[in-house]
Design an enzyme around this catalytic site. Structure first.
Site, PDB file in Angstrom:
ATOM      1  N   SER A 183      -5.197  18.946 -15.179  1.00  0.00           N
ATOM      2  CA  SER A 183      -5.875  18.912 -16.476  1.00  0.00           C
ATOM      3  C   SER A 183      -5.466  20.057 -17.390  1.00  0.00           C
ATOM      4  CB  SER A 183      -7.385  18.931 -16.277  1.00  0.00           C
ATOM      5  OG  SER A 183      -7.797  20.069 -15.550  1.00  0.00           O
ATOM      6  N   HIS A 211      -6.756  12.369 -16.090  1.00  0.00           N
ATOM      7  CA  HIS A 211      -5.772  12.460 -17.171  1.00  0.00           C
ATOM      8  C   HIS A 211      -4.564  11.556 -16.940  1.00  0.00           C
ATOM      9  CE1 HIS A 211      -7.906  15.815 -19.048  1.00  0.00           C
ATOM     10  NE2 HIS A 211      -8.224  16.131 -17.801  1.00  0.00           N
ATOM     11  N   LYS A 241     -11.415  10.006 -21.084  1.00  0.00           N
ATOM     12  CA  LYS A 241     -10.185  10.551 -21.693  1.00  0.00           C
ATOM     13  C   LYS A 241      -9.444   9.389 -22.400  1.00  0.00           C
ATOM     14  CE  LYS A 241     -11.126  14.162 -18.942  1.00  0.00           C
ATOM     15  NZ  LYS A 241     -12.190  15.054 -19.322  1.00  0.00           N
TER      16      LYS A 241
HETATM   17  C1  LIG Z   1      -9.399  16.356 -13.779  1.00  0.00           C
HETATM   18  C2  LIG Z   1     -10.797  16.080 -14.269  1.00  0.00           C
HETATM   19  N1  LIG Z   1     -11.665  15.519 -13.434  1.00  0.00           N
HETATM   20  C3  LIG Z   1     -12.908  15.221 -13.823  1.00  0.00           C
HETATM   21  C4  LIG Z   1     -13.355  15.524 -15.080  1.00  0.00           C
HETATM   22  C5  LIG Z   1     -14.769  15.204 -15.455  1.00  0.00           C
HETATM   23  O1  LIG Z   1     -14.827  13.962 -16.055  1.00  0.00           O
HETATM   24  P1  LIG Z   1     -16.006  13.631 -17.089  1.00  0.00           P
HETATM   25  O2  LIG Z   1     -15.682  14.292 -18.364  1.00  0.00           O
HETATM   26  O3  LIG Z   1     -16.005  12.136 -17.151  1.00  0.00           O
HETATM   27  O4  LIG Z   1     -17.268  14.161 -16.469  1.00  0.00           O
HETATM   28  C6  LIG Z   1     -12.466  16.106 -15.991  1.00  0.00           C
HETATM   29  C7  LIG Z   1     -12.803  16.425 -17.390  1.00  0.00           C
HETATM   30  O5  LIG Z   1     -13.674  16.716 -17.933  1.00  0.00           O
HETATM   31  C8  LIG Z   1     -11.164  16.401 -15.575  1.00  0.00           C
HETATM   32  O6  LIG Z   1     -10.296  16.995 -16.407  1.00  0.00           O
END
Ligand SMILES: Cc1ncc(COP(=O)(O)O)c(C=O)c1O
Length: 389
Positions: A183, A211, A241
């Site tokens: 990320s 991502h 995303k």
């Molecule tokens: C790699 C990764 N996993 C999980 C999440 C969490 O997802 P969410 O925003 O749907 O809670 C994010 C980002 O916020 C992320 O970048």
């Protein structure tokens, strides 16, 4: 009123401020797909994860509106009580088809998915090996599980194998965790090689493709970047995303999904996703499946930027420029803002100490002219200045 509480947090905030690590919420009006209003100005945002701009797509908005009219604004309860609107199974089928898995479970968010799935599958006596740059919620899920945990150096297969050799035998089960697309760094995990190691040591591989879905592997995510599907038994991701909405999911076999439905605490004890978000995600998947050339654009735009700056070619829509200190990163972000670009500074603890960075993200609808102008300013006002210091 508790004075000691206020004193405690005020001291903490002051200490963070002194290190340039205090975080603030800034009102930001994302009024169209690439521009925002902030502090009375219009800025071009290069730091949004809405890679396909689907949050502003007319069909996606219409689907969300229709679902709200038909089912209301909330699902009203946990999915296991009365919150399981008919839209859930439609979305789960569509995600399972896209990710070529047998089944799928949708959660309230990606964060909730990870902190629900990992403790449901692992507990004390089990082993979790996670890439050191995995997202915070994979690491929090690991802590909640109570399993023995070690991090392997980022994308370092030899280190992972060393840890497997050392610790696998003593553990009942073993989970290997990694982001599919990292990320904050934008690079890809070596998913095929990780799957080989997982098979060799009887470990369960889980990728967080937050991502990846929609933008790599022809929109199917990080298990598909080499064309053929890599067999990853736990493909997790988010709808927040490239899908342009909200929610999380796990694509896995039917028995695994049935188990997660009955044991993941964040699914059982949390209200189901709102109907608008579910319908929006279905409409977004329609776009991803029917317009592969559009889904390929964010990575192409990121590569246009890395080419202009002579950086390693982008592998995803995310391009980091590591500047080191929090102060200089905040200053670089402010400089870009003065030029009309929004690129938020990313500081520890989101990234390791000494690696504060600008994190540029590219979307399908960024214009080539804006990318060229951004690259020129970054080269002339940030990179050249650093090289001269
Ligand atoms: C790699 C990764 N996993 C999980 C999440 C969490 O997802 P969410 O925003 O749907 O809670 C994010 C980002 O916020 C992320 O970048």
């Amino acid at each position: 009123m508790s004075r000691s509480l206020d004193q405690f947090v005020t001291q903490k905030l002051d200490a963070l401020e002194a290190q340039s690590l205090r975080r603030r919420l800034v009102e930001t009006d994302r009024f169209n797909d690439v521009e925002v209003h902030r502090d009375g100005r219009t800025l071009i945002s290069f730091c949004c994860n809405d890679y396909l701009n689907l949050s502003h797509h007319p069909d996606v908005i219409a689907a969300a509106n229709d679902a709200t009219k038909r089912y209301g604004t909330s699902s009203g309860a946990s999915r296991l009580v009365t919150g399981n609107t008919p839209l859930f199974s439609l979305l789960e089928q569509r995600l399972a088809k896209l990710k070529q898995s047998e089944d799928c479970v949708v959660f309230g968010s990606g964060y909730l998915a990870n902190i629900g799935i990992i403790p449901a599958l692992a507990r004390p006596g089990d082993l979790i090996l996670a890439d050191a740059l995995s997202h915070s919620c994979l690491l929090t899920g690991t802590q909640l599980s109570g399993a023995t945990a070690h991090n392997f150096r980022h994308n370092d297969l030899a280190h992972l194998e060393e840890l497997l050799r050392q610790h696998r035998e003593a553990a009942r089960h073993c989970l290997i965790l990694t982001d599919g697309v990292f990320s904050m760094d934008g690079d890809l995990a070596p998913v095929a090689e990780l799957a080989v190691l997982a098979a060799k040591y009887d470990a369960w591989l889980m990728t967080d493709d937050a991502h990846g879905i929609g933008v790599v592997g022809a929109g199917r995510g990080s298990s598909f970047v080499t064309g053929a599907k890599v067999d990853v038994p736990l493909q997790m991701g988010t709808l927040s995303k490239a899908i342009g909405g909200y929610g999380g999911y796990l694509c896995a076999s039917k028995p695994v999904c049935d188990f997660i439905r009955t044991r993941a605490r964040t699914l059982i004890y949390s209200t189901g996703l709102m109907p608008a978000a579910i319908a929006a995600a279905i409409a977004s998947i329609d776009v991803i499946e029917t317009e592969p050339a559009y889904a390929a654009l964010p990575v192409q735009k990121a590569q246009r930027f890395t080419r202009a700056l002579n950086l390693a070619p982008a592998e995803s829509p995310i391009v980091p420029l590591i500047l080191g200190g929090a102060d200089e990163t905040l200053a670089a972000s402010a400089l870009l803002e003065a030029e009309g670009f929004l690129v938020t500074a990313i500081r520890p603890p989101t990234v390791p100490e000494g690696t504060a960075r600008l994190r540029f993200t590219f979307t399908a609808r960024h214009s080539d002219a804006d990318i060229a102008r951004l690259a020129t300013i970054v080269r002339e006002k940030i990179m050249t200045k650093r090289a001269a210091e």
